[in-house]
Design a protein around this motif. Structure first.
Motif, PDB file in Angstrom:
ATOM      1  N   SER A 162       7.963   5.184   4.416  1.00 53.49           N
ATOM      2  CA  SER A 162       6.772   4.360   4.663  1.00 53.49           C
ATOM      3  C   SER A 162       5.578   5.178   5.135  1.00 53.49           C
ATOM      4  N   VAL A 199      -4.357  -4.340  -0.456  1.00 51.70           N
ATOM      5  CA  VAL A 199      -3.333  -5.154   0.204  1.00 51.70           C
ATOM      6  C   VAL A 199      -1.945  -4.839  -0.355  1.00 51.70           C
ATOM      7  N   VAL A 235       1.929  -3.281   1.517  1.00 49.42           N
ATOM      8  CA  VAL A 235       3.022  -4.252   1.418  1.00 49.42           C
ATOM      9  C   VAL A 235       4.177  -3.686   0.606  1.00 49.42           C
ATOM     10  N   ALA A 248       8.018  -2.685   1.819  1.00 46.34           N
ATOM     11  CA  ALA A 248       9.191  -3.208   1.114  1.00 46.34           C
ATOM     12  C   ALA A 248      10.101  -2.086   0.636  1.00 46.34           C
ATOM     13  N   CYS A 307       7.479  -2.640  -8.480  1.00 50.39           N
ATOM     14  CA  CYS A 307       6.164  -2.976  -7.924  1.00 50.39           C
ATOM     15  C   CYS A 307       5.052  -2.765  -8.952  1.00 50.39           C
TER      16      CYS A 307
END
Length: 374
Positions: A102, A124, A128, A132, A320
């Protein structure tokens, strides 16, 4: 050009590429070691165990580590010393892996430049998706790689970090009672100057000595990869779709590029016609890994953890990317209209200065570690 000239040209190119990578990483490495030192002297071990250790639970420790890593502006090299410091002080392997993923994928600086060069959707979506991915990897690590003795303590036969694993708790230097390091238990009631000195020694001598040789190997490997991969490869073959995402993944995983520096490149690639999903795969996979990081994760966390680390990043990046393309498609937004360009955030001269500062620290840490082991 003769064979000898070709060899010399390759040597020069690899050396130049390796120095560029080292200089790019140097400021963030120094920052990463500094944060590790601050954690060492100002964050008690019981707090690490409470929020990132086994007592926090397999899922909660991973979530805490993922949340902690998202805003920190550290690259995939700079995060390693901080993550390994957390691991040595009681964090689970899953929490360590979550923090390791992360942190370099995004940070307050990269979020700001994402908003400036791209758009609110990507701004954004990026943190996120990073959160995840880190949660998926950390949870998978805690579930799949259960130690045989049922404990998740820092370990690994022949691993330098194992030797130093409990140095902060025992006051040892990691080589029995050799007495190489003068620092003892961190005295929380001691003076601020004394605690800072202890943290500096821990960060820039002990930890730097632990990973120094592997960092050098990884940087050289990354330099070789950078020299062999043509500069226009990414822009020429990433036109969109699942094939482009997989190619972006293959290119992004071994190459060194920080989250901030990757954003202008992604914006330019989108301007050339790359889908936002394919660009995002590069934005996520590129900063999260590189040859140097993979080398150090393999050495200090093991083969199985490295497999979880890479597979989680690869799977989540592609998923993603596909989701992001669908978001733009459903909203009817033309990705070509959002791309821009920006100059380097940090001048090359400043990076080179940090690299020059790091070299003697690196050599002294490695020398001290070798002397301690004798």
């Amino acid at each position: 050009m003769s064979f000898a000239e070709s060899i010399m040209a390759a040597f020069y190119g690899i050396t130049l590429g390796s120095w560029y990578i080292f200089a790019e990483a140097a400021p963030y490495l120094l920052l990463g070691f500094g944060i590790a030192g601050l954690l060492h002297v100002f964050v008690p071990d019981d707090k690490i165990m409470q929020y990132l250790g086994r007592s926090a639970g397999k899922l909660r420790s991973v979530i805490n580590a993922s949340l902690l890593g998202v805003p920190l502006p550290l690259c995939s090299c700079g995060v390693v010393p901080t993550a390994l410091s957390l691991r040595k002080r009681g964090a689970t392997k899953g929490a360590t892996l979550s923090f390791l993923i992360s942190t370099p994928q995004t940070g307050v600086d990269s979020i700001a430049i994402t908003y400036a060069l791209l758009d609110p959707i990507m701004t954004v979506f990026r943190p996120v998706a990073t959160f995840a991915t880190a949660v998926v990897a950390g949870t998978a690590e805690n579930i799949l790689n259960i130690p045989k003795d049922g404990r998740d303590a820092p370990s690994g036969k022949g691993t330098p970090l194992n030797v130093l694993a409990m140095s902060s708790a025992t006051g040892s230097c990691g080589c029995s009672s050799c007495g190489c390091h003068e620092n003892e238990d961190v005295d929380e009631s001691g003076s601020l100057v004394r605690r800072i000195r202890s943290g500096v020694r821990y960060a820039y001598i002990e930890l730097l000595g632990d990973i120094g040789s592997w960092l050098i190997v990884g940087v050289i490997v990354a330099g070789i990869i950078s020299y062999l991969v043509p500069a226009d490869l990414v822009g020429s073959y990433l036109g969109g779709g699942i094939t482009s995402m997989l190619l972006a993944l293959v290119v992004g995983i071994p190459l060194y590029i920080c989250a901030t520096a990757s954003t202008p490149l992604a914006a330019v690639l989108i301007l050339k016609g790359m889908s936002p999903g394919a660009a995002f795969v590069f934005l996520l996979a590129g900063p999260a890994t590189n040859a140097a990081t993979i080398t150090m994760v393999l050495k200090f966390l093991g083969k199985r953890t490295t497999a979880v680390y890479l597979s989680s990043i690869a799977l989540c990046a592609v998923v993603c990317g596909l989701i992001l393309d669908q978001i733009y498609l459903r909203l009817g937004i033309d990705a070509l209209s959002i791309a821009g360009s920006a100059s380097e955030i940090m001048p090359d001269e400043v990076k080179n200065i940090f690299a020059v500062i790091l070299i003697p620290l690196l050599l002294y840490g490695m020398y001290t570690k070798k002397k301690c082991a004798e």
